[in-house]
Design a protein around this motif. Structure first.
Motif, PDB file in Angstrom:
ATOM      1  N   VAL A   1       0.819  -1.392  -0.164  1.00 38.02           N
ATOM      2  CA  VAL A   1       0.086  -0.115   0.203  1.00 38.02           C
ATOM      3  C   VAL A   1       0.928   1.274   0.190  1.00 38.02           C
ATOM      4  O   VAL A   1       0.545   2.269  -0.652  1.00 38.02           O
ATOM      5  N   LYS A   2       2.072   1.165   0.892  1.00 37.01           N
ATOM      6  CA  LYS A   2       2.981   2.507   0.789  1.00 37.01           C
ATOM      7  C   LYS A   2       3.417   2.456  -0.415  1.00 37.01           C
ATOM      8  O   LYS A   2       3.614   3.641  -0.751  1.00 37.01           O
ATOM      9  N   GLN A   3       3.793   1.288  -1.307  1.00 39.13           N
ATOM     10  CA  GLN A   3       4.317   1.683  -2.576  1.00 39.13           C
ATOM     11  C   GLN A   3       3.401   2.294  -3.648  1.00 39.13           C
ATOM     12  O   GLN A   3       3.794   2.605  -4.556  1.00 39.13           O
ATOM     13  N   ASN A   4       2.097   2.202  -3.183  1.00 40.68           N
ATOM     14  CA  ASN A   4       0.989   2.509  -4.090  1.00 40.68           C
ATOM     15  C   ASN A   4       0.165   3.484  -3.470  1.00 40.68           C
ATOM     16  O   ASN A   4      -1.250   3.391  -3.326  1.00 40.68           O
ATOM     17  N   ILE A   5       0.855   4.393  -2.893  1.00 38.97           N
ATOM     18  CA  ILE A   5       0.258   5.383  -1.894  1.00 38.97           C
ATOM     19  C   ILE A   5      -0.918   6.029  -2.417  1.00 38.97           C
ATOM     20  O   ILE A   5      -1.946   6.721  -1.986  1.00 38.97           O
ATOM     21  N   ASP A   6      -1.052   6.624  -3.603  1.00 36.88           N
ATOM     22  CA  ASP A   6      -2.033   7.253  -4.435  1.00 36.88           C
ATOM     23  C   ASP A   6      -3.099   6.416  -5.019  1.00 36.88           C
ATOM     24  O   ASP A   6      -3.952   7.057  -5.523  1.00 36.88           O
TER      25      ASP A   6
ATOM     26  N   LYS B   1      -8.257   6.380   0.484  1.00 35.82           N
ATOM     27  CA  LYS B   1      -6.762   6.389   0.039  1.00 35.82           C
ATOM     28  C   LYS B   1      -6.052   6.198   1.512  1.00 35.82           C
ATOM     29  O   LYS B   1      -6.444   6.741   2.461  1.00 35.82           O
ATOM     30  N   ALA B   2      -4.819   5.795   1.493  1.00 44.19           N
ATOM     31  CA  ALA B   2      -3.867   5.789   2.611  1.00 44.19           C
ATOM     32  C   ALA B   2      -3.336   6.976   2.814  1.00 44.19           C
ATOM     33  O   ALA B   2      -2.858   7.754   1.869  1.00 44.19           O
ATOM     34  N   ILE B   3      -3.261   7.412   4.327  1.00 48.46           N
ATOM     35  CA  ILE B   3      -2.793   8.573   4.603  1.00 48.46           C
ATOM     36  C   ILE B   3      -1.495   8.339   5.586  1.00 48.46           C
ATOM     37  O   ILE B   3      -0.698   9.399   5.737  1.00 48.46           O
ATOM     38  N   SER B   4      -1.463   7.275   6.492  1.00 47.41           N
ATOM     39  CA  SER B   4      -0.689   6.900   7.329  1.00 47.41           C
ATOM     40  C   SER B   4      -0.274   5.485   7.411  1.00 47.41           C
ATOM     41  O   SER B   4      -1.312   4.930   7.729  1.00 47.41           O
ATOM     42  N   ILE B   5       1.097   5.127   7.188  1.00 46.49           N
ATOM     43  CA  ILE B   5       1.348   3.863   7.368  1.00 46.49           C
ATOM     44  C   ILE B   5       2.467   3.518   8.483  1.00 46.49           C
ATOM     45  O   ILE B   5       3.473   4.048   8.208  1.00 46.49           O
TER      46      ILE B   5
ATOM     47  N   LEU C   1       2.326  -2.053  12.715  1.00 44.13           N
ATOM     48  CA  LEU C   1       1.338  -2.703  11.722  1.00 44.13           C
ATOM     49  C   LEU C   1      -0.019  -2.026  11.515  1.00 44.13           C
ATOM     50  O   LEU C   1      -0.938  -2.763  11.629  1.00 44.13           O
ATOM     51  N   SER C   2       0.211  -0.601  11.600  1.00 47.73           N
ATOM     52  CA  SER C   2      -1.148   0.026  11.608  1.00 47.73           C
ATOM     53  C   SER C   2      -1.322   0.895  10.222  1.00 47.73           C
ATOM     54  O   SER C   2      -0.102   1.404   9.572  1.00 47.73           O
ATOM     55  N   ILE C   3      -2.306   1.299   9.956  1.00 48.67           N
ATOM     56  CA  ILE C   3      -2.697   2.079   8.707  1.00 48.67           C
ATOM     57  C   ILE C   3      -3.913   2.857   8.926  1.00 48.67           C
ATOM     58  O   ILE C   3      -4.838   2.690   9.466  1.00 48.67           O
ATOM     59  N   GLN C   4      -3.804   4.238   8.485  1.00 49.88           N
ATOM     60  CA  GLN C   4      -4.935   5.129   8.278  1.00 49.88           C
ATOM     61  C   GLN C   4      -5.273   5.629   6.924  1.00 49.88           C
ATOM     62  O   GLN C   4      -4.349   5.845   6.247  1.00 49.88           O
ATOM     63  N   PHE C   5      -6.618   5.642   6.617  1.00 39.91           N
ATOM     64  CA  PHE C   5      -6.997   6.170   5.569  1.00 39.91           C
ATOM     65  C   PHE C   5      -8.045   7.177   5.631  1.00 39.91           C
ATOM     66  O   PHE C   5      -8.641   7.473   6.977  1.00 39.91           O
TER      67      PHE C   5
END
Length: 605
Positions: free
Chosen positions: A540-545, A589-593, A598-602
């Protein structure tokens, strides 16, 4: 009446102190500024004083060579040493002389018996002191660089300690202590990313101490023994493209389903050194970036279905009635000819013989199980592959197909039939048992299936047969992957011993092995789960947009649970629309990883 005056210099437990007040007990002052009340007999007088504080610098004096020569010949007192060094013995000179003695660079002994060290000892001590000062300077420079995030190549030896904490190999890091950061592997991981020493590194292989692939220490050869010739059967090993350990195959003979399994127990006998190593390993570890096999590669070359022209197999003949119930079961040790095919290739031929007949037989078994309330959850699954240290990541959804259903059902059917046979013949084996949930449901939507799965009780391994709720059968054992799982290998060892009238493991011995597996398997399970999550977040980080479609699967008071089917990723999120119903979707869309947590915010689009 005391013999020690106020402001005199004394020793208390080998530490220099100043007497601040004199009464029944003496109040003493340490060099640190702390005070304490002690009795006179606990002190040893150095100088009557007066001395008011410790604000002096240790001065060697101009007569060091003379003092060393003299004290090497015979021991002298502290007062004599002070006279030699400073031509006097004031309170401050007494303190300076004692501190010089206590430093241990030039002199050694007590305040009454002092001797000078040899020049060799002094030179070694000076060199060590110099090296320590240089090391301290380098350390301070390193800490300054790590604070600014501008590390250099020479910092690698320091950072290795930080990596060891991130891997869970040590409990504390001097670096984190210096930076006043809590001593946690996650914090070490976070700092390694911050200083650009790590980018996508996965810490979970080392954190859960997964072993290196097993090394071949002996030569292994298939024993010369009688085998049933089943090479006339058209047998098929059906797997994903690229599968490296084909340990099962299926065939059809009239109305009988044959399930062929790699006959690993032909070589690995119970309680041999390799068997014990397998118990310690538990199973193969399948991780996105690598596979750590249970057994040396030679075992796949010998036993893998379809690897050689003829494959040695443990074969099971299973015949069903029209209701999908097993009416006949025969195990044997065999030779088989196996053709390797992919799921896609079989799906293209599923309407052709023998695949149509194989599929129909396995469907009879599946329908019977579903009538017995077997779970039929169709939750998203993905296949994650990582190459080039994380620079190439692919996440492919695993799509259900008739060929996958057919093979999976054949393996379940084999496990069920073997379990029933072993129970009937009183062969101790490990059974997989799962109790039913408190409430039976038949959800068809994603949220319903997700909620129902949460109510499932954990599957456990027992030596007594019992029902497996999830599969909808009365007894079940895992027996179709002995190249990859020790539990399956144990079943084969017991079955083989039974067929050959050889000594089998007792129930007590089996319990011990199950206990050992209970210790060896959890690290593999955790490492696999966390590695999958890690690489999914990296993807997801590599495909952040990229925009993702997420399904609302669990509604909670503050944060709801969502799933991105494309990634099989579950996460908490507070939807903008508080009335968002279950199974409805939102675009994110992901805004914070945060990889360490191992957490993610969208954010919603």
């Amino acid at each position: 009446m005391t013999n020690i005056n106020q402001h005199s210099l004394c020793l208390y437990k080998k530490l220099p102190i100043i007497v601040k007040e004199v009464s029944d007990k003496l109040t003493i002052l340490y060099a640190t500024g702390k005070t304490k009340k002690v009795r006179e007999h606990e002190l040893e007088l150095i100088h009557d004083g007066p001395l008011y504080d410790f604000s002096i610098e240790v001065c060697i004096g101009s007569n060091l060579t003379e003092a060393l020569d003299y004290s090497r010949e015979e021991a002298i007192s502290l007062e004599d040493l002070s006279d030699l060094l400073y031509d006097d013995f004031t309170a401050k000179q007494a303190l300076s002389t004692y501190m010089l003695l206590n430093e241990g660079l030039y002199f050694f002994g007590t305040i009454h018996q002092i001797q000078g060290k040899s020049q060799k000892d002094i030179d070694e001590k000076l060199q060590a002191k110099k090296e320590k000062e240089e090391a301290n300077t380098k350390w301070k420079d390193f800490i300054s660089r790590i604070k600014s995030g501008s590390i250099i190549e020479d910092d690698a030896p320091y950072i290795k300690e930080l990596e060891r904490l991130a891997w869970g190999k040590i409990q504390e890091s001097k670096i984190l202590h210096e930076l006043k950061i809590e001593q946690l592997p996650e914090n070490a991981h976070r700092l390694l990313i911050k200083i650009n020493y790590w980018e996508f590194q996965n810490p979970y292989l080392q954190r859960y101490e997964l072993p290196e692939p097993p090394q071949l220490t002996d030569s292994y050869k298939l024993p010369d023994e009688e085998r049933v010739d089943l090479t006339h059967l058209n047998s098929y090993a059906i797997d994903d493209v690229g599968n490296q350990d084909p340990d099962d195959a299926i065939a059809l003979e009239g109305n009988t389903l044959w399930v062929h399994i790699a006959d690993v127990s032909a070589i690995i006998k119970s309680d041999t050194p390799l068997d014990l190593e397998c118990i310690a390993r538990g199973s193969s570890a399948y991780l996105p970036e690598k596979t750590i096999p249970l057994l040396p590669k030679v075992f796949t070359e010998i036993f893998g279905m379809g690897i050689q022209e003829k494959s040695p197999a443990f074969s099971f003949a299973i015949t069903l009635n029209d209701e999908g119930q097993v009416i006949d079961f025969k195990p044997c040790i065999s030779w088989v000819n196996v053709k390797r095919l992919s799921y896609n290739e079989v799906d293209e031929k599923i309407s052709e013989s023998p695949f149509t007949e194989l599929y129909n037989i396995t469907q009879l078994s599946e329908q019977r199980r579903l009538k017995n309330n077997a779970s039929n959850l169709d939750l998203p699954e993905v296949n994650i592959r990582v190459k080039d240290n994380g620079n190439q990541i692919s996440i492919e959804p695993i799509k259900s197909s008739k060929s996958r259903q057919m093979v999976a059902e054949a393996m379940i059917l084999a496990g069920e039939a073997i379990a029933a046979y072993c129970e009937k013949e009183d062969i101790p084996i490990p059974y997989a048992v799962q109790e039913a949930p408190d409430e039976l449901q038949s959800p068809t939507d994603l949220a319903g299936m997700f909620a129902y799965r949460r109510k499932f009780k954990r599957s456990v391994i027992k030596v007594q047969a019992g029902a497996h709720f999830g599969l909808g059968i009365k007894q079940y054992t895992r027996a179709t992957s002995p190249l990859r799982r020790v539990q399956d290998l144990i079943v084969h060892q017991q079955l083989r011993a039974h067929l050959k009238n050889e000594e089998r493991m007792t129930t007590k011995e089996l319990k011990l092995k199950i206990h050992q597996l209970d210790l060896s398997l959890p690290p593999i399970i955790k490492a696999s789960r966390f590695s999958n999550k890690h690489w999914t977040l990296v993807y997801v980080k590599q495909n952040i947009d990229k925009e993702w479609t997420a399904i609302h699967v669990v509604k909670e008071e503050k944060y709801s649970l969502f799933m991105i089917p494309e990634l099989a990723l579950e996460f908490k999120h507070k939807p903008k629309d508080k009335s968002l119903a279950l199974n409805e979707s939102i675009t994110l869309k992901a805004i914070s990883i945060d990889l360490p947590d191992l957490s993610i915010q969208f954010k919603e689009i």
